[in-house]
Design an enzyme around this catalytic site. Structure first.
Site, mmCIF file in Angstrom:
data_model
loop_
_atom_site.group_PDB
_atom_site.id
_atom_site.type_symbol
_atom_site.label_atom_id
_atom_site.label_comp_id
_atom_site.label_asym_id
_atom_site.label_seq_id
_atom_site.Cartn_x
_atom_site.Cartn_y
_atom_site.Cartn_z
ATOM 1 N N GLU A 100 9.220 -1.784 -8.068
ATOM 2 C CA GLU A 100 9.817 -2.283 -7.797
ATOM 3 C C GLU A 100 10.998 -1.971 -6.269
ATOM 4 O O GLU A 100 11.107 -2.593 -5.755
ATOM 5 C CB GLU A 100 11.045 -2.809 -8.681
ATOM 6 C CG GLU A 100 10.783 -2.924 -10.268
ATOM 7 C CD GLU A 100 10.304 -2.535 -10.767
ATOM 8 O OE1 GLU A 100 9.680 -1.236 -11.228
ATOM 9 O OE2 GLU A 100 10.257 -2.623 -12.683
ATOM 10 N N PHE B 245 17.499 -1.937 -25.557
ATOM 11 C CA PHE B 245 16.253 -1.159 -24.542
ATOM 12 C C PHE B 245 16.299 -1.814 -23.554
ATOM 13 O O PHE B 245 16.898 -2.646 -23.272
ATOM 14 C CB PHE B 245 15.289 -1.658 -25.724
ATOM 15 C CG PHE B 245 13.918 -1.320 -24.907
ATOM 16 C CD1 PHE B 245 13.725 -0.107 -24.652
ATOM 17 C CD2 PHE B 245 12.509 -2.372 -24.770
ATOM 18 C CE1 PHE B 245 12.371 -0.329 -24.207
ATOM 19 C CE2 PHE B 245 11.943 -2.233 -23.876
ATOM 20 C CZ PHE B 245 11.230 -0.602 -23.675
ATOM 21 N N GLN B 246 15.862 -1.119 -22.223
ATOM 22 C CA GLN B 246 16.067 -1.387 -21.464
ATOM 23 C C GLN B 246 17.167 -1.529 -20.356
ATOM 24 O O GLN B 246 17.993 -3.041 -19.805
ATOM 25 C CB GLN B 246 14.799 -2.211 -20.607
ATOM 26 C CG GLN B 246 13.769 -1.923 -21.127
ATOM 27 C CD GLN B 246 12.463 -2.132 -20.050
ATOM 28 O OE1 GLN B 246 12.166 -3.614 -20.106
ATOM 29 N NE2 GLN B 246 11.280 -2.098 -20.216
ATOM 30 N N LYS C 76 19.576 -12.127 -20.581
ATOM 31 C CA LYS C 76 18.428 -13.420 -21.345
ATOM 32 C C LYS C 76 18.780 -14.131 -21.681
ATOM 33 O O LYS C 76 17.885 -15.528 -22.194
ATOM 34 C CB LYS C 76 17.510 -11.967 -21.683
ATOM 35 C CG LYS C 76 16.105 -12.923 -22.341
ATOM 36 C CD LYS C 76 14.922 -11.735 -22.549
ATOM 37 C CE LYS C 76 13.975 -12.752 -23.185
ATOM 38 N NZ LYS C 76 12.727 -12.141 -23.282
ATOM 39 N N MET D 143 8.938 15.968 10.608
ATOM 40 C CA MET D 143 9.728 15.813 11.295
ATOM 41 C C MET D 143 10.776 17.369 10.100
ATOM 42 O O MET D 143 11.505 17.987 11.020
ATOM 43 C CB MET D 143 10.641 14.674 10.720
ATOM 44 C CG MET D 143 11.779 14.431 11.920
ATOM 45 S SD MET D 143 11.378 15.239 13.791
ATOM 46 C CE MET D 143 11.661 13.265 13.906
#
Lengths: 171, 617
Positions: free
Chosen positions: B78, B140-141, B190, B514
């Site tokens: 993502e 969940f999630q 949802k 760097m």
């Protein structure tokens, strides 16, 4: 000049915001995320039809930081208006406190007497306690509370500052 | 029902809140929330969504499945979805769009959102959320997405009712793209996606409070022209705000540069705002900027900042930042003004509007700068330029990284000249990024995508993906380091799936260059954890992802192999093995002033880095 710029000032800022979920978290998160001070913060809905809430925040900082605070507040999407009441001119600040003092005898009498001097109202009482309600400028409230401490103050709750500019102009 | 219809008729004039308006415009519940999402995106002109499915957003994926107006690009992580949307947005000027699921989908997107916030990139990120009745139950999630993303977005929303959904979706695009652009998250439970409601057209949605100031104050513009006219040593310093304002703003800036005769420098974000080959362009400024740009900033008497924010990488030590100049700051964000550097003349406006007004006023007055003073100023600047601060020597059998990037620039520029194939450059973060900024000359805006504010390693490959989708026929090169590229290497798989011919040009010095450079200069050469151990065989890796791998180890092979890369129709990983211990110069050590810049390795002994500098990053 540099010295002047580094002087820490106290400011009372009124912020008109959309009364939407998370708006207070947004304002508080801005202060904590950027390291600004909050001395006091109050918030409640002020115009139900328009869905507007008013946040009054007392903060301290150097003039440059205070300008940043206002600019950062102003760019939050749900913010309608930011007004620096301290900078704009004379204003009225008030804070309400509920003070519970327990005790008997001389101390109890003295507590009631001082409450009278400070125009505090007795909102609840028993034979061994009082609850006072006092509404004043924050510094005057500080003095009232300081006097109540040795007289048996067991608990105290303060609202934080609400403020409004003097004169006929609205925000 | 008649009451509702009546409300529809009396829309535009009344001042009712947007929610009430939106609610009033729902004659029938015709769409599910998920369908509205797709419809709103199409109405907003979105063509591509970068995303990754999951339980909470399945209704949207269902709605996507049944249409063909929106293209969905399936990323492999993502974070990459957001960077891809950023690359898309920066190379087109449109809003980038992201779709991820709840919980880990949203938390993975956080780095990308923060990156977009820091570089002011317009992105709308739709995140799934557990159903409203489960919010707060550690379902969940589930993650507190609006809580987590509040400080790393310009604004965010949790949609609690399908009645609010179309308004919020349209508002999200408005907020992301107006004023100072930035990322906006819309969190979509949802059940809201499955509920039915009435769609509201975008034209009917007016934001209640957000009205950024875009037009400049005419009095301030008159003073800008006064100051520019009176300047003896003017300097124009332009940043990403000009790029965000659009190609027209860039054209106006270039016109102002030519009219005033002033030198101009660009920030890392602003490269391309004026043509890189313009003789009045002094190159990038700041920590790894050119000698002439930094000394001109230090020595100027009037500084015009257009759309830059006096970042610490640009100013160096604040107390010694351009001490003798009168500073003008044009910015669309009032909070950028007087944040780091106090300016004499602030102008809150969109860069294009401000530049247009300045040019109009300049022409109205037939203004001109003091030619004699300007000639003397340019003489001084040419003397600084004469130091040739980007000079390096390509000798011996090992490729110098500067040489690799310079040849990459020259060969891609040749392809652009000869075949008309446009080049877009993205980068990861580190030495290679600075070298790319130094050696590439961008003739146009929107050709250079780099993570400036946040400095996100792993940005370049997904950003290049987004650019390639927006510009299928262009040559898109991710200038990378061998350490950065491994942070989002999984996106090679996305390149393969969508046949995106992105070229990954790895400047491989086997060090986090760097970090190594700072350890050498600031930490006594204690190279703690900065060696890139156990690197993959990048050529074999390319093959594993269905791409073409090229390795180059010899300077004399470089040109041919770069040409091979450019001509390959597939994605390419180019493993360019370069000198390992080359440092990026010029450099203003942290905590130092512009005049204390180090021009090369021999400079460092003379100027030890201060204690205060050590604590800065």
């Amino acid at each position: 000049m540099t010295a002047l710029r580094n002087i820490v000032e106290r400011r009372t800022i009124a912020v008109l915001v959309d009364n939407e979920p998370g708006v207070l978290a947004r304002v508080i998160g801005l202060f904590s995320g950027r390291g600004y001070n909050i001395e006091s913060l109050t918030v409640t809905e002020v115009e139900h039809e328009k869905g507007l809430s008013r946040i009054t925040v007392v903060t301290t900082g150097t003039p440059q930081v205070l300008e940043q605070i206002k600019a950062q507040l102003d760019r939050l999407v749900p913010v309608h208006r930011v007004a620096d009441l301290t900078q704009q001119g004379p204003n009225v600040e008030r804070e309400l406190a509920l003070v519970k003092v327990a005790g008997t005898g001389d101390k109890r009498v003295e507590a009631l007497r001082i409450a009278g001097i400070f125009d505090a109202e007795v909102v609840d009482a028993g034979l061994d306690f009082f609850i006072f309600e006092a509404s004043h400028r924050p510094d005057k409230l500080d003095r009232f509370i300081a006097l109540m401490k040795p007289l048996g103050m067991v608990e105290m709750s303060r609202t934080g500052v609400v403020a409004i500019a003097r004169g006929k102009e609205g925000i | 029902m008649p009451a509702t219809l009546k409300a529809v008729e009396t829309t535009s004039a009344d001042a009712a809140p947007a929610e009430a308006q939106a609610a009033a415009h729902q004659p029938t519940a015709t769409h599910t929330g998920a369908e509205m999402v797709v419809k709103a995106l199409v109405d907003q002109g979105v063509e591509v969504v970068f995303g990754y499915p999951g339980g909470a957003v399945l209704p949207i994926y269902d709605a996507l499945f049944e249409q063909n107006r929106l293209q969905h690009i399936l990323v492999r992580h993502e974070q990459a979805a957001v960077h891809a949307a950023e690359g898309y947005a920066r190379s087109t000027g449109k809003v980038g769009c992201v779709l991820v699921t709840s919980g880990p989908g949203a938390t993975n997107a956080v780095t990308g959102l923060t990156d977009a916030l820091m570089d002011s990139i317009p992105v709308v990120c739709l995140t799934g959320q557990v159903p409203t009745h489960l919010i707060g139950n550690d379902a969940f999630q589930e993650a507190d997405t609006t809580g987590i993303t509040r400080p790393c977005t310009k604004h965010n929303y949790l949609v609690k009712s399908v009645a609010d959904l179309p308004r919020i979706l349209h508002e999200a695009f408005y907020v992301a793209s107006t004023g100072r652009p930035g990322p906006v998250v819309v969190d979509l439970p949802k059940d809201v996606l499955q509920a039915k409601g009435g769609y509201v057209e975008k034209e009917r949605v007016v934001h209640r409070s957000y009205r950024p100031q875009t037009e400049p104050d005419p009095a301030a513009i008159a003073r800008v022209v006064d100051l520019l006219q009176g300047a003896r040593r003017p300097m124009i310093y332009a940043g990403g705000g000009v790029i965000n304002a659009g190609p027209e703003a860039c054209r106006l800036l270039t016109e102002l540069v030519h009219l005033t005769g002033a030198p101009v420098t660009n920030t890392l974000m602003g490269l391309g705002a004026v043509p890189g080959s313009d003789p009045q362009f002094l190159g990038m400024l700041g920590m790894h900027g050119t000698y002439e740009a930094n000394l001109a900033m230090y020595s100027c008497d009037v500084m015009l900042n257009v759309g830059a924010r006096f970042d610490d990488r640009v100013t160096g030590r604040l107390s010694d930042f351009s001490p003798n100049s009168t500073k003008i700051h044009i910015d669309i964000d009032p909070s950028s003004i007087n944040k780091n550097v106090m300016v004499e003349l602030p102008v809150v406006a969109d860069a294009e509007a401000a530049l247009r007004a300045i040019l109009a006023e300049w022409k109205r007055r037939s203004a001109h700068t003091d030619r004699k003073a300007l000639d003397a100023w340019w003489q001084q600047i040419e003397a600084w330029r004469g130091r040739d601060c980007l000079r390096y020597e390509q000798k011996g059998a090992v490729i110098k990284p500067q040489y690799a990037i310079q040849r990459l620039y020259e060969l891609t520029a040749a392809v652009e000249r000869e075949k008309g194939i446009e080049t877009y450059i993205t980068t990861e973060v580190g030495q290679h990024q600075m070298w790319a900024a130094q050696y590439f000359k961008f003739e146009r805006p929107n050709r250079w995508m780099t993570s400036g504010g946040l400095g996100t390693m792993g940005y370049g490959l997904p950003a290049a993906m987004g650019v390639q989708i927006a510009h299928p026929d262009a040559l898109v090169v991710d200038v990378a380091g061998e350490a950065s590229i491994l942070m989002n290497i999984q996106e090679m798989s996305t390149l393969a799936q969508y046949e995106l011919p992105v070229k990954v040009f790895i400047v491989n010095n086997q060090w986090m260059g760097m970090v190594r450079q700072w350890q050498e200069l600031l930490h006594g050469g204690r190279y703690s954890q900065s060696y890139s151990a156990s690197l993959p065989d990048f050529v074999a890796l390319a093959a594993a992802f269905g791409a073409h791998g090229i390795r180059c180890e010899k300077p004399e092979e470089l040109d041919d192999k770069i040409r091979e890369m450019i001509e390959t129709p597939e994605p390419v990983i180019f493993d360019c093995c370069v000198a390992q211990e080359e440092n990026c110069f010029p450099m203003i050590p942290s905590g130092a002033a512009h005049y204390e810049m180090l021009l090369g390795p021999d400079d460092k002994a003379a100027k030890p880095i201060s204690e205060e500098g050590m604590v800065l990053v």
